[in-house]
Structures are given as structure tokens and as C-alpha cells.
Design a protein around this motif. Sequence first.
Motif, PDB file in Angstrom:
ATOM      1  N   GLN A  96      54.772  14.417   9.396  1.00  0.00           N
ATOM      2  CA  GLN A  96      54.699  13.787   8.077  1.00  0.00           C
ATOM      3  C   GLN A  96      53.262  13.692   7.563  1.00  0.00           C
ATOM      4  N   TYR A  97      52.324  13.445   8.487  1.00  0.00           N
ATOM      5  CA  TYR A  97      50.945  13.213   8.060  1.00  0.00           C
ATOM      6  C   TYR A  97      50.095  14.456   8.223  1.00  0.00           C
ATOM      7  N   PHE A  98      50.443  15.277   9.200  1.00  0.00           N
ATOM      8  CA  PHE A  98      49.559  16.385   9.541  1.00  0.00           C
ATOM      9  C   PHE A  98      50.422  17.619   9.777  1.00  0.00           C
ATOM     10  N   ASP A  99      50.795  18.279   8.689  1.00  0.00           N
ATOM     11  CA  ASP A  99      51.714  19.414   8.804  1.00  0.00           C
ATOM     12  C   ASP A  99      50.913  20.700   8.689  1.00  0.00           C
ATOM     13  N   ILE A 100      50.191  21.022   9.746  1.00  0.00           N
ATOM     14  CA  ILE A 100      49.279  22.165   9.661  1.00  0.00           C
ATOM     15  C   ILE A 100      50.040  23.477   9.520  1.00  0.00           C
ATOM     16  N   GLY A 101      51.187  23.579  10.273  1.00  0.00           N
ATOM     17  CA  GLY A 101      51.997  24.790  10.182  1.00  0.00           C
ATOM     18  C   GLY A 101      52.501  24.993   8.760  1.00  0.00           C
ATOM     19  N   GLY A 102      53.041  23.920   8.201  1.00  0.00           N
ATOM     20  CA  GLY A 102      53.582  24.003   6.845  1.00  0.00           C
ATOM     21  C   GLY A 102      52.506  24.377   5.845  1.00  0.00           C
ATOM     22  N   PHE A 103      51.294  23.840   6.064  1.00  0.00           N
ATOM     23  CA  PHE A 103      50.189  24.115   5.144  1.00  0.00           C
ATOM     24  C   PHE A 103      49.872  25.599   5.119  1.00  0.00           C
ATOM     25  N   PHE A 104      49.741  26.183   6.317  1.00  0.00           N
ATOM     26  CA  PHE A 104      49.377  27.599   6.354  1.00  0.00           C
ATOM     27  C   PHE A 104      50.521  28.490   5.902  1.00  0.00           C
ATOM     28  N   LYS A 105      51.734  28.052   6.204  1.00  0.00           N
ATOM     29  CA  LYS A 105      52.879  28.838   5.734  1.00  0.00           C
ATOM     30  C   LYS A 105      52.859  28.901   4.212  1.00  0.00           C
ATOM     31  N   GLU A 106      52.597  27.747   3.617  1.00  0.00           N
ATOM     32  CA  GLU A 106      52.576  27.691   2.165  1.00  0.00           C
ATOM     33  C   GLU A 106      51.441  28.541   1.608  1.00  0.00           C
ATOM     34  N   LEU A 107      50.325  28.492   2.313  1.00  0.00           N
ATOM     35  CA  LEU A 107      49.180  29.288   1.907  1.00  0.00           C
ATOM     36  C   LEU A 107      49.529  30.769   1.924  1.00  0.00           C
ATOM     37  N   PHE A 108      50.262  31.147   2.942  1.00  0.00           N
ATOM     38  CA  PHE A 108      50.598  32.553   3.140  1.00  0.00           C
ATOM     39  C   PHE A 108      51.655  33.009   2.151  1.00  0.00           C
ATOM     40  N   LEU A 109      52.695  32.184   1.986  1.00  0.00           N
ATOM     41  CA  LEU A 109      53.821  32.597   1.149  1.00  0.00           C
ATOM     42  C   LEU A 109      53.636  32.253  -0.316  1.00  0.00           C
ATOM     43  N   GLY A 110      52.744  31.339  -0.604  1.00  0.00           N
ATOM     44  CA  GLY A 110      52.638  30.870  -1.981  1.00  0.00           C
ATOM     45  C   GLY A 110      53.888  30.151  -2.411  1.00  0.00           C
ATOM     46  N   GLY A 111      54.504  29.461  -1.481  1.00  0.00           N
ATOM     47  CA  GLY A 111      55.753  28.748  -1.767  1.00  0.00           C
ATOM     48  C   GLY A 111      56.439  28.481  -0.456  1.00  0.00           C
ATOM     49  N   THR A 112      57.717  28.252  -0.505  1.00  0.00           N
ATOM     50  CA  THR A 112      58.424  27.988   0.740  1.00  0.00           C
ATOM     51  C   THR A 112      59.292  29.159   1.143  1.00  0.00           C
ATOM     52  N   ASN A 113      59.540  30.059   0.204  1.00  0.00           N
ATOM     53  CA  ASN A 113      60.342  31.235   0.511  1.00  0.00           C
ATOM     54  C   ASN A 113      59.576  32.468   0.060  1.00  0.00           C
ATOM     55  N   PRO A 114      59.897  33.619   0.653  1.00  0.00           N
ATOM     56  CA  PRO A 114      59.238  34.832   0.183  1.00  0.00           C
ATOM     57  C   PRO A 114      59.626  35.128  -1.259  1.00  0.00           C
ATOM     58  N   THR A 115      58.642  35.197  -2.122  1.00  0.00           N
ATOM     59  CA  THR A 115      58.880  35.487  -3.533  1.00  0.00           C
ATOM     60  C   THR A 115      57.828  36.487  -4.000  1.00  0.00           C
ATOM     61  N   GLN A 116      57.773  36.661  -5.296  1.00  0.00           N
ATOM     62  CA  GLN A 116      56.736  37.509  -5.875  1.00  0.00           C
ATOM     63  C   GLN A 116      55.352  37.031  -5.461  1.00  0.00           C
ATOM     64  N   GLU A 117      55.185  35.712  -5.413  1.00  0.00           N
ATOM     65  CA  GLU A 117      53.878  35.171  -5.014  1.00  0.00           C
ATOM     66  C   GLU A 117      53.485  35.692  -3.640  1.00  0.00           C
ATOM     67  N   SER A 118      54.475  35.677  -2.730  1.00  0.00           N
ATOM     68  CA  SER A 118      54.173  36.117  -1.368  1.00  0.00           C
ATOM     69  C   SER A 118      53.770  37.574  -1.370  1.00  0.00           C
ATOM     70  N   LEU A 119      54.492  38.383  -2.130  1.00  0.00           N
ATOM     71  CA  LEU A 119      54.171  39.813  -2.161  1.00  0.00           C
ATOM     72  C   LEU A 119      52.761  40.023  -2.686  1.00  0.00           C
ATOM     73  N   THR A 120      52.414  39.290  -3.742  1.00  0.00           N
ATOM     74  CA  THR A 120      51.063  39.410  -4.287  1.00  0.00           C
ATOM     75  C   THR A 120      50.032  39.078  -3.221  1.00  0.00           C
ATOM     76  N   ARG A 121      50.284  37.996  -2.507  1.00  0.00           N
ATOM     77  CA  ARG A 121      49.304  37.581  -1.500  1.00  0.00           C
ATOM     78  C   ARG A 121      49.202  38.582  -0.364  1.00  0.00           C
ATOM     79  N   VAL A 122      50.364  39.063   0.080  1.00  0.00           N
ATOM     80  CA  VAL A 122      50.355  40.027   1.172  1.00  0.00           C
ATOM     81  C   VAL A 122      49.643  41.303   0.741  1.00  0.00           C
ATOM     82  N   TYR A 123      49.875  41.697  -0.500  1.00  0.00           N
ATOM     83  CA  TYR A 123      49.227  42.890  -1.048  1.00  0.00           C
ATOM     84  C   TYR A 123      47.713  42.712  -1.060  1.00  0.00           C
ATOM     85  N   LEU A 124      47.313  41.555  -1.519  1.00  0.00           N
ATOM     86  CA  LEU A 124      45.884  41.242  -1.556  1.00  0.00           C
ATOM     87  C   LEU A 124      45.282  41.330  -0.156  1.00  0.00           C
ATOM     88  N   LEU A 125      45.995  40.749   0.794  1.00  0.00           N
ATOM     89  CA  LEU A 125      45.530  40.809   2.178  1.00  0.00           C
ATOM     90  C   LEU A 125      45.412  42.259   2.624  1.00  0.00           C
TER      91      LEU A 125
END
Lengths: 472, 518, 269, 157
Positions: free
Chosen positions: B202-231
Amino acid sequence: MYSRFYLSVLLISGLVLITFLVFATYRELNPEWKKYQLEYRDLLIKNAPNEAARKKAKSIKIEHQQIYIKPLKKVDRCMNCHRGVDDPLMKDAKVPHKLHSGDYLKKHPVSKFGCTLCHYGQGRATNKKDAHGKGRDTHWDYPLIPFKYIQSSCAKCHDYLFLKDNGGEMVVEGERLFREKGCRGCHKLNGVGGDLGKPLDIIGSQPIAYFPMKYVVGERNTYNWLKQHFLDPRKIVPGSEMRVFLSEKEADLLTTYTLTLRAEEMPRQFRAIRYTTPVPKDGESLYKMYCVACHGNGKISAYDEILKRTIPAIMNPAFLKIADDKNLERIIKEGRKGTPMTSWKRTAAGLRDEEIRNIIKFITKDRPDERPEPFDYKRFVTDTKHGKELFNVRCALCHGKDGKGGKDHLGLNLRNPAVQKFVDPEFLAMTIRDGRKGTPMPAFGKTGVGLSDQDIADLVAYIRSFSDKGKK
Amino acid sequence: MGEVNQSGIAKFLNNIRSLKKSFLGSFLRSGKPTSDKSRAAVMFNNFFLHIQGVKTHINTLRPTYTFGFGLISLYLLIIVVISGVLLMVYYNPSVTEAYNKIKDLKYVVFGGNLLRNIHKWSGEGMIIFVLLHMARVFYTGSYKKGREFNWVIGIVLLILMFGMNLSGYMLPWDQLAYWALLIVANIINSPKEITDSLGITQYFDIGGFFKELFLGGTNPTQESLTRVYLLHIWLLPMFLFLFLGIHFWRIRKDGGLTRPDTFERKDSDIYYVNPPEKTGGIFPTYKTYGLMELARGRTPAVDKDVENTVLSWPNLLIAELAIFVLTLAGVIAYAYFVDAPFKEPANPLIPENPAKAPWYFLGLQELLSYSAFMGGVGLPGLALLGLALIPYLDREEDRVGIWFTNRQGVTVALQSFIIGTIVVIGILAFVVNFGWFRNWWPNVPQILITLINPGNIWVGFMIVYSLFVIKKTGSTRMGAIALFTMFLVSYVIFTAMGTYFRGPNWDFFWSKSQWPIH
Amino acid sequence: MRCLRRRSITVFLFSVVFLTAVVMLIIRDTESSYAVEDILKLGKKVYEQRCLICHGKDGDGKGLVGVLRRTELSGRTIETLPRDFTIGVFRFRSTPTGCLPTDEDLLKIIDHGIKRSFMPSHKKELTLEEKKAVISYIKTFSERWEEEEPCDPIPVKKPPWVGSPSSIEKGKRVYKDMKCWECHGYEGRGDGPKAEKLKDDWGKRIWPFDFTTGELKRGTSPENIYITFTTGLDGTGMPSYEDSLSEEDRWHLVSYTLKLMGMVGKKKE
Amino acid sequence: MSDKNPEKGEVSRRDFLGLAAIGTAVLSALGVLAGVLRIFKPDVHFEESKKFKIGKPEQFPVGTVKKFDDKKLFVFSDEDGFYAITAVCQHLGCIVYKTDWGFQCPCHGSKYDQMGNVIGGPAPRGLPWFKIEQLVDGSLVVDASKEVPKGTKYIYV
């Protein structure tokens, strides 16, 4: 002079590299479709009626043929191989050069509609296997549709009234079958229908992975799955409770209709819907749509191997005699929990009150005029203990020791909350006393087995005590 | 004036006439390399060549020493970059278009399919050759004597290369891509397993933070594709090239490739090198060490074993060219026959069964099927850390540059190979047949599984065994050999397990033909 | 934990054996004490309580319940009437065709019921003595019981190869040669060309068994299938193959039948 | 300078200035980094809302299970009330399917019981239950961002 080893490595790999570059170039320059286009040109030259046409045919270019349909975002390259599809000269040619059969192309020009809109297959692909989408390794969810189901594509843009007289009989017939076989008794369509099966709204456009293909014979595609599962549901989906018994032809019709249930909608300029087909509102049609799959003609009561229970005969005169409209309406509206009978009211299965009334009207059309002799349950002082003894001897044979009925029991589930909650004791008592003529339920009253009214009252009291126990 | 003009024009015409010569002269400043001096000057003056020494040790040129693994990795990278840029002409990182674009590439772009295959297979070939390169560097002890940090850089490059491959896997936006993306996102999310056990998510969700950073959301979407492409096309390559530069620079600074202290030239070396000319030239072998005449260095370097060096031009360059053409030919031949996988369009509603990550991560996925955190973050982290620390924990400096150091090294490597194979297969067989804690006690707390699972047990065994080897042989190098051999063995076996023997529901199957059809 | 369970199972089994022995002793004691009239009286009482409602007062199968209907998986509805005891013909026997069943056969039916026909199991409801009494009472409905003696049961010994692929293959040939498919259909779905017009000896419509639908009426085991081939089902179209097929062939046929029923030869999932 | 009582830990003025300058630089760099990281996280994700209407309570007769494919959600209704369980496997995010005994994940074989508790496979945690609310118009709303303890069932009119 230079090192021998590296130079020989360089030489050999250089040769290999050049070889493969040549191979690759050859492969790229000679795609499968070129062969067909050359054949097509030869045919044109051969069939040319006059010199001018021959000259024209000779100058035909072998190149990519592509139809891009902007509003549909579709790209079709089928004409790479089927170049003669709109060429009247190719009337007698063999596939793939043959002219399109019928006069469909007159109203559906290839340039506007493309091919895959009706025939499916992978429009972008340029080799036969991928384009036809056959086999799992083509990774295409919508392979070429078998000719017998092709009419399902017509319903994308046309209405049933039009299709009926204009070459869409299979869809129309399929739709009729869909209604009359009672598919919506279990499956929802547009939010109306039972809850036992899956909703069918987009079933026709579901990807292949959606269907469990394990037991499908022949090619594993949606078309074969649908048909084979109409013929024998339990062969394709083990343990399926789908009650459908069809001939080969009926299965084809229903498959055609099912394939028209798709997610995508055509843009306006493609659609040609002139009339909305009226939905029948009369009791008989509604009965067929929603009830017939389980209750059949409603006249006989039989144990069903599929649902593992006895399906009551709801149009049995003996039943109708004692069941009044209000009772029926309540059963239909609320359903029977613990049985496949779903709740049919507006907010659940989606039937309007008016429709339910029409169904009841249809069911009760054979209701005998005479009313049963009232039992007057309230006048008795009951003894559940005696009722229990009687039950174990008289009723347990069919209804099971615990009254639950179920597998391999002729009798219905008496512990069913719906029976406990909604069926009044009067109804139960009368049923026990008079039996149900035409079903295995015998009369236990004076006319039959010979129980006294007091015995029957005790039995009823015992049966009704189930629900109390259930709560504890 | 006129005379001056005339002479000016004459000069100008002269210049034009000699344009070719002067341009080439400015370009190839040292002229045709005919003498040793000019050969050295070519290497020296050329931007691309000067990263290599003017002279190369014969040991470097012996194919049985390096097998050219590092070089092949580099060439694969070059091929990947060039083919990747070409692919970018058509690719479009959009969830609606990406799939169609690749289909078009396959069907209507001249050589498009081959290009994609080349890109894919050279990318994946890099994994194999980088690992082989790593194994070579390790077994020849080349991480020692000042090369410690370069080994660490190599590990960083390894991670970046995995990242490049992985991000590329997701771009076609087909079923493979979508579900691999989701699985990777959840691997990133797996520290949740620990934070959950500690009750601090609840206070320290490091996994969730990085997942969100990576996916740009909670599910794979256009945002995720953009980010993966950039990477894939920018961020990871940038760092890759940065570190690659450092990697090469360090090799050069560390004096080229390692070689044995007592190098003996063999007669067979004549096959690999153009032997140094004993007469003539500016480098009388009896006189000088290194390149004093040319380099304005401070002191001549000693200990360069200059007798056994040959000029890089042409010896090294011809070897490099040969390996480059060999690599290219290999990649194109493979790409000619084998198509890169490409499945149905991504469908978020219907998971692939089995949903497998790309093959190089299937070893991890096997570990993941024991515990998400340990398999996804814990053990790989530990493995990478262990690899990076090897040069600092093993500081024996004798016999560097010799395969397996000595006879004992061969024995230890062979023993660890056999024992590792048996133990890994034993662990896998046990897990397949008997399951793990959850199958025996369904209510076992997750933290226990995270701490004690087959993966951890294997890693624990590796550590204990190598400590045992250190104790037995009294040599840290032997312990390192044992550890590294076991690491390689388990990577290969776990990967093979995940690739070939796991089917739907991650159940064990002897072959793919036994998979239930669904 | 497991050890404890094993011990309790042992204790349980032991007490079951013990109790059974005691009960059997008591039963044997009391059995002889009944006179024939008493037995018939008891039989009548039991019959009226439990059997009459279906089998009718006169044992003619025309009880109050009447026709029993059952819809099979294939969608065909089969109508069954309770057994008519007055004819004295029984299907599920261990004796050769045309013979009367032994008491054990009848007892087995009372104990286990008949699958798929709503004849329930009376194993727990009745004591052995009551069951025997009711059998005696049933025998009074037909004169055959006075005139004839039941024959000896046919011995059944299952060979070990039943269900093996080669046996299935041989059985398939027998199935074809003996024209089983004429009634039971090519895939054992009971839809052969003759199935449409099949009637039993008393002119009532009957249906050949659909192997895909589930259990055999007398219970699905290789032995039961074999005994059906050997004894035939008297009164129906199912003849006895005791003479026309060798014992081995009959067992091959059993293998094939099991295959049709999906009980052997299925790929393990 | 540095020889001035170094053992006492005193810092000279110039050292202090240097330290402060470098410290500030480091701090500002960290700040910039944090700001850059923040860019990756928009205030609102460009995706469907985590709260969604599922319909009126009457649409869920007692004893039914409905799977909302696109929401990756199961909605149950029994005598005690309504409850929503996610269909997303907590191991690596595949979609579980309902079986007689609970839920099964196809990817790595995680198994859950009827309540969503893990009973097998690698899943680190049970399937979360989501909060169900009722709007003024009577329709039910599942809030997939709010987990509730297992066994929390909602009774509404």
C-alpha cells in the motif's frame, strides 16, 4: 601472400553469401502470383476474339493487383491470382482465372467491395496458402469461407426481407431455424435470451482461438467448429448441455446464420437495409424462440440425459388444470433456481411482460374448462412426521430420498427454492391427489393409490418443511 | 593582372585536373600501403581503424583462441542496426497499424520478409554469440589483470542486448508480442510478491511503479507500444553504443586481447598470419618495442612480446573481413530458410496457451513458474551480480589467456558440467513429478515459496558447490570455473525445458506433438 | 495423518466384516423359520409397497406410473414400460437364451436396479429376506416358474487381452460380419438401417442400444457386455450369439463395444 | 586548511563552500531526474476507466456467474449478495477461466478456489475482490482499483 586460413574463409563465405543473395533475389522476383498472371495472359491471347484484342492482351502488364477500400481500411490482393474475376471473356476458364459466378459483380463491383468482404481470407497475402488462410500456421482467423456458407456475408448489408427473394434463402432459413429451435432459450442475442449458454452477439467474428478445436474433424476453423457442434454438441464440447438435434442441412443453415452475427458493422454507404424484419410477437413464435429447446412440444414429460433431469410437460392438460396464469407468470418471470429454467423477466433474460403473457396464452390454449376440485389445505392439522414416513415409502422412489430428484430420478426437485417459495400448498396437494395425467406422476388420492386427504396434507406439510431445514 | 588571372585559372584548371588525386590523397593520407610504414600509417590515421593497434599479436589471430565470438557479436549488431533502420521505413508503432505494416512488409515489399528475418535472427544470434563470447572471456581468464571493469561493462552490454531483443519482440503487436509484453510487465511487477508478504504494498509499491512506467498504464495499450518502440530504437541502442565504445576503448587500453605470458609461436600460425618480414621496414625487430617512431607516447611499453606481433594491416583486417562476410552469409542463409515468427493480431481477451516469452527468457519463465519474484527479479539479479563480481572475487593472476587455465581447470569444468546437468535435470524431474510446496500444503504462505523454491535451491547448490571446489583445490579460479560452468549449464537446460518441454498450462510434455489441441 | 487414516480404515473394514458376519448368521437363522405362505405374504406386502406403483397390481407392468420416457444424448426419446411379470420372460439373465433367470439374477436386479430405466436400487431399502420374499411373490405371476427350472448360469472368464488395440480391430470385423451395425449403426449410435422399425416380441416399439449414450442397462463392465452377447436379451431383437460366435470372438466384440462406448482406446489427455 | 583539526571533523570555509556547491548540484540533478521520471506518468492513463457500470442488480439472478470479457472480471451473485473477482491471474497477468472448483490459469497453471485463494501453481496471491457500489439510479458499479477483503459481499435492493 596473405594468411591462407582467413582468405579461404573469406572466399567460401563470400561464395555462400552471393549464392543466397541470388536465391533470395530469384525468390523475390518470382512470386507465386506471377505464374497465374502469365497463365491469365496466355488465356487472354488464346481467347481473343479479334486482332486488336490479342494485341491488347499481349501488352498486359504482369504486376501487383491491389484493391484498396478506404472506408473499410481493407486491402485486397486477391486479383493477383484471380485476375479474370471480372473479365467476361473468362467465363469458361478454370479457377483461378474464372469469371465470378452469377451476376453479383454487376451490383458489387470488385473495385468497391473487394473480395474478402464476402469471401474472407487474408486480403493482404500474396500466396495461395496465406491468402486462403488455410491451416493453423497461416495465423489468420478468418479463412476463406466455404461456398455453402457464403450467404452469411450478404446479411452484412442486406435485410432478411430482401434476401428472401434475392439469393439469401439460407440466411433467412437459418434465422427461422434459429428462432424455432429455441436457441435463445439459453443464448442471449441483443441482450434477450437465457443465461445458460454464451451470448451469441459476435460469435461469428470471434477468432479461432476462442473455439476449443480439440475434437473438430477436418480443418480446424470456425466454420467446421460451428457445424460439427450443431450436429453433435457433446462431441465438440464434452459435457455440453446444448439440446439441439439437427439434420446435416439444418446444421448448415444454422451455421450460415450464426456467421452473420458479427462484431463489425458496415459503413453506411455499403449497407442496403430497406426494411426492418418484423419480430414475431405471437405466443407460438415466442414459445418456439425461448422455450422449445428444453420443453419441446410441451406435451410429454421425459427424463433428459443431457440436462440430467426430468423436463416437465408444461402443456399437459392435467398440469394446466391446476396451474393458474398468475402461478405460471411467476414461474416464468422468476425462473427456477437450481434448474436450467432462467428468470425471464425484463431485467434478466429480457422478455417484456406482454411477451410473457403471450407465451402463457399459448401454453394454456389447451387448458381444460373444468376446474379441479379444491383441496382446501388449510382445514387440516398436519403431521410432518407422518408425512416423512409416507414420503420415504411413496415418493422417494422417484423424487429421491431427500426430495432433490436429479440424476436418474424421474421426479422433479422438490427442494427447489422456487417450489418452496412460490408454489402454494394447495397446488402441491392437488397435484399429489390427482397426479399428472400423461406423466409418470400417479394420482395418490382416492382415484389412484388411495391415500386419504389427511395423508396428502401431511405429505405437503413435510415437503414444505424442506425449506425450513435448508435454512438451518 | 591578366597574367595573374591566367595563372589563377591555370591553377584552378590544374586543381580540377588533379581533383581525383588530391581528394583521394586527402582521404587516404598515407597513400597505398606498400611498406610497413605506410601500413602502420593507414591504421593510425584512419578514424575507423585507429581503434585497433598497428600491430596485432599472433595469439589474437589464432582462430582457436577467440573463435571470433566477440567480433561476430559486433557484426551481428551492425547487421541489426542497418536492417533495423531499413525496417523503420515501413514500420509504424501503432496498435492498429503495426500488424498490417509487417504483413505488408512480408507480402509486397521487395525482400521485406528476408529483411525482417535478418533483423530478427541476427538479433537473436547476438544472444548466442555474446554468451559464447562471455564464456570465451571467462574460460581464458581474460577478466583479470586490469580487465575487471571491462568485464562489468560486458555484463551491462549483455543486459542492454537482452533488452533490445525483448523490446523488439513486442513491436509486431501480434499475439506473441502482446502476451510477452504482459508477462514482462508482470515480471517487472513481481517485487509486489515481497512487498505483499511484508504487507507494505500500500505504501511502497515499487513493482507497480515500474510496471506503470513501462506500460504507461495498467494494461498493454498504445502507450505501451510507444514506450517499447522508444526503448527499442533509441534509448537502449544509445546506451548500448555508449557502453560499446567504452568496451572497445578499454580493450585497446588494456593492451588488446589477453594472451599467455609465455607465448610460443607454432608453425601452424603461418596459416593465420602474414609473417612479419624479417628484412627491411622501419621496425627492426631487434631494436625497439612498439611504435616509438610513430607514437608520441611517454615511454615505450615493455612486455609487449613484440617478436610475436604482426602488422594489423593486412593481417587483422583480412581476418575481420572474413569473419564479417562469414557472419553475413550465415545470417542470410538462416534468414532465407527460417521465417521469423508472426502470429495472429494481438487479442487481449484470449491468452496464448501456453503464453511463452521469447525463447531466451524461457529459462527465466521456468523459474518464474516457481516464484514470480525470484524467477523474474531475484535470481536473475543475483546471477548478474554474481557474474559482475567474479573478477573481484577471483584475483589469481597467473596463466591468464589460456583456456581453462590448466589441466585442473579442464577437470573442474567437466565435473561441474556433469554434476550441474545431473542436478538441474534432477530438480526439474522432481518438480515435474511431485510439484512443490503448494501442491503438498495448499495454504503455505507465499513468502516461504519465495524463499525456498527449486530455483533458489539450485542457486544455493551452485554457490555451495563452488565454495566446495575452492576449498578442495585451494584456488578461487577453480571455484569461479565451477560456478560459471554451472550457470551456463542451467541457463541452457532451463531454456530448453521452457522451450521444448513445457506446453499448455505450463505442464510437462515430452514433445510438442503431445500437446492437447485446443 | 495418513497413518491415522489407514488405521481408521482398517478398523472400519474390520467392523464391517464382523457386522456382516453377525447379520448373515442372524438372517440364516431366521430364514428357515418362515413358512412358504408367510414368505408370499411378506413378498406381497413388499411388492405392494414398492413395486406395485410401476409394475401394476397383477404384475403386468401396467401400474399407475405408466410409460416412462427418456431423452437420450442423441435426442431420441425412448419409451419404456415396466417389466411385465406375467409373461415370464426376462432380459438380464446369466442363463442361456430361452431360459428362466436364476434367483441370483433377479436379486442382482433388485439390488442394483436397472441403469437408465428408473428401476431403482433396493439394496439399502430392503432386507435380504424381504428381497427373497418379493422374488418368490413375483414368480407367482407367471406359470412358467411352475413348469420350468432355471438353467445353469454361463461361466464368464475375462481374458486379459480384452480392450487391446488388436482385439478392438478383430472385434470391429466381427461387428461388421455379424451385421451388428444393421441395428446398432455403423458408429454404434443405435441408428442402423433396421433400427427404425424394430419391435419387441409383443409388438412394442423398441430401440437398439446407442453405445455413445452411456451406461449399459445391466451395468457397464466387460463381463456384462459378454454375458449380453452370450445370453441375448429375450423378448427383444438382441439374439444370443452363444452358438454363432466363438467365445474368443465374443470377447473381441466386447473390446470393440468398449471402444464404441469410449471406455478404451481413448488417447490419454 | 585540511590540516586544521581534521580529526575533529571541522570543515573549513572553502571546503564548506565546495561541499555545498557540489551538494546543490547533486540535489538539483536528482530533482531534475525525479521530474523527468514524473513525465512518464500522466495524471490520467489513456485507457478505460477502472470503474464501470455492470448493470442493475436484477440482471444478476441469485446463483449466477457472469464473466465480463473486456473488463476481465467475474461477477457473482448468491444468496448473500454480489461480489466481483478479477479474471487476471496474479502471477503474470494471463486470463483465468472458471472451472467447477474455482479458477484455472492457462499460462503457468495457477489454480484458485471459488473464493479466489491460491490452491496451486506459482501465483503469489489470490485473485483480488473488487468493490461494488450502487449508483443513485440503482445500477451497480465495480471499482477495479479498490480491493476489498475476500468474502465481502454486497447486498443491494
